[in-house]
Design a protein around this motif. Structure first.
Motif, mmCIF file in Angstrom:
data_model
loop_
_atom_site.group_PDB
_atom_site.id
_atom_site.type_symbol
_atom_site.label_atom_id
_atom_site.label_comp_id
_atom_site.label_asym_id
_atom_site.label_seq_id
_atom_site.Cartn_x
_atom_site.Cartn_y
_atom_site.Cartn_z
ATOM 1 N N MET A 27 -1.083 10.001 5.338
ATOM 2 C CA MET A 27 -2.179 10.401 4.993
ATOM 3 C C MET A 27 -3.504 9.642 4.480
ATOM 4 O O MET A 27 -2.671 8.401 3.545
ATOM 5 N N GLY A 28 -4.500 8.629 4.233
ATOM 6 C CA GLY A 28 -5.418 7.913 3.959
ATOM 7 C C GLY A 28 -6.441 8.499 2.712
ATOM 8 O O GLY A 28 -7.521 10.086 3.380
ATOM 9 N N TRP A 29 -7.442 8.240 2.171
ATOM 10 C CA TRP A 29 -8.529 8.354 1.041
ATOM 11 C C TRP A 29 -8.886 8.045 1.777
ATOM 12 O O TRP A 29 -8.862 6.544 1.859
ATOM 13 N N PHE B 123 -12.016 1.865 3.023
ATOM 14 C CA PHE B 123 -10.555 2.215 2.455
ATOM 15 C C PHE B 123 -10.435 2.570 0.919
ATOM 16 O O PHE B 123 -10.560 1.612 0.412
ATOM 17 N N VAL B 124 -9.916 3.991 0.326
ATOM 18 C CA VAL B 124 -9.089 4.009 -1.052
ATOM 19 C C VAL B 124 -7.654 4.076 -0.743
ATOM 20 O O VAL B 124 -7.555 2.963 -2.104
ATOM 21 N N ALA B 125 -7.141 4.538 -0.598
ATOM 22 C CA ALA B 125 -5.777 4.604 -0.577
ATOM 23 C C ALA B 125 -5.002 5.564 0.374
ATOM 24 O O ALA B 125 -6.175 6.117 1.352
ATOM 25 N N GLY B 126 -3.575 4.732 0.658
ATOM 26 C CA GLY B 126 -3.081 5.640 1.755
ATOM 27 C C GLY B 126 -1.435 5.582 1.280
ATOM 28 O O GLY B 126 -1.384 4.767 0.268
ATOM 29 N N ILE B 127 -0.815 6.512 1.468
ATOM 30 C CA ILE B 127 0.482 6.520 2.000
ATOM 31 C C ILE B 127 1.093 7.223 3.195
ATOM 32 O O ILE B 127 0.676 8.138 3.864
ATOM 33 N N THR B 128 2.854 6.575 3.327
ATOM 34 C CA THR B 128 3.232 7.149 4.324
ATOM 35 C C THR B 128 3.902 8.673 4.002
ATOM 36 O O THR B 128 3.594 9.328 3.510
ATOM 37 N N THR C 9 5.732 4.999 0.058
ATOM 38 C CA THR C 9 4.623 3.182 0.235
ATOM 39 C C THR C 9 3.540 4.070 0.132
ATOM 40 O O THR C 9 2.738 4.973 0.616
ATOM 41 N N THR C 10 2.790 3.422 -0.714
ATOM 42 C CA THR C 10 1.095 3.563 -0.826
ATOM 43 C C THR C 10 0.277 2.293 -0.842
ATOM 44 O O THR C 10 0.304 1.018 -1.486
ATOM 45 N N TYR C 11 -0.714 2.129 -0.675
ATOM 46 C CA TYR C 11 -1.761 1.255 -0.711
ATOM 47 C C TYR C 11 -3.002 1.538 -0.975
ATOM 48 O O TYR C 11 -3.059 3.280 -1.187
ATOM 49 N N TYR C 12 -3.176 0.854 -1.999
ATOM 50 C CA TYR C 12 -5.075 0.836 -2.650
ATOM 51 C C TYR C 12 -5.374 -0.253 -2.025
ATOM 52 O O TYR C 12 -5.014 -1.692 -2.023
ATOM 53 N N ALA C 13 -7.213 0.303 -2.298
ATOM 54 C CA ALA C 13 -8.138 -1.199 -2.300
ATOM 55 C C ALA C 13 -8.026 -1.911 -3.699
ATOM 56 O O ALA C 13 -7.430 -1.033 -4.939
ATOM 57 N N ASP C 14 -8.429 -2.830 -4.050
ATOM 58 C CA ASP C 14 -7.969 -3.887 -4.824
ATOM 59 C C ASP C 14 -9.445 -2.839 -6.180
ATOM 60 O O ASP C 14 -9.117 -3.282 -7.231
ATOM 61 N N SER C 15 -10.469 -2.259 -5.827
ATOM 62 C CA SER C 15 -11.391 -1.687 -5.976
ATOM 63 C C SER C 15 -10.837 -0.242 -7.217
ATOM 64 O O SER C 15 -11.424 -0.385 -8.220
#
Length: 123
Positions: free
Chosen positions: A33-35, A46-51, A56-62
């Motif tokens: 899923m992603g925001w 892209f703001v954030a994502g999760i597997t 595992t999560t991912y974020y935009a630097d901002s």
């Protein structure tokens, strides 16, 4: 298939909001899923994502260090906790579903989208 985003609103700079995205009609557990967000006059970003497992999560630097993405597979819901909000966070926020744990940063890989929820941060 439905992704129902909620939780947006008007908040002062420095405040917090928690967005929710409730999924139905497809296998939520089998999708990462992603925001994403789209600010006025700008492209969706892209703001954030999760597997799928949530490991595992991912974020935009901002937003790194201010936003937290999480999911509850029992409730078919993904969340975005937003703290220390800034006026530049003002945007319509969308949740999306992708059937793989890769390329979460890229909107073109998502197959389902919610309708969006408006976040307005006043200075």
């Amino acid at each position: 298939v439905q992704l129902q985003a909620s939780g947006g609103g008007l908040v002062q700079a420095g405040g917090s909001l928690r967005l929710s995205c409730a999924a139905s009609g497809f296998g939520f557990r089998g999708n990462s899923m992603g925001w994403f967000r789209r600010a006025p006059g700008k492209e969706r970003e892209f703001v954030a994502g999760i597997t799928r497992s949530g490991d595992t999560t991912y974020y935009a630097d901002s937003v790194k260090g201010r936003f937290t993405i999480s999911r509850d597979n029992a409730k078919n819901t993904v969340y975005l906790q937003m703290n220390s909000l800034k006026p530049e966070d003002t945007a319509v926020y969308y949740c999306g579903a992708r059937s793989s744990d890769t390329n979460l940063h890229y909107s073109r890989y998502y197959r389902f989208w919610g309708q969006g929820t408006l976040v307005t941060v006043s200075s």
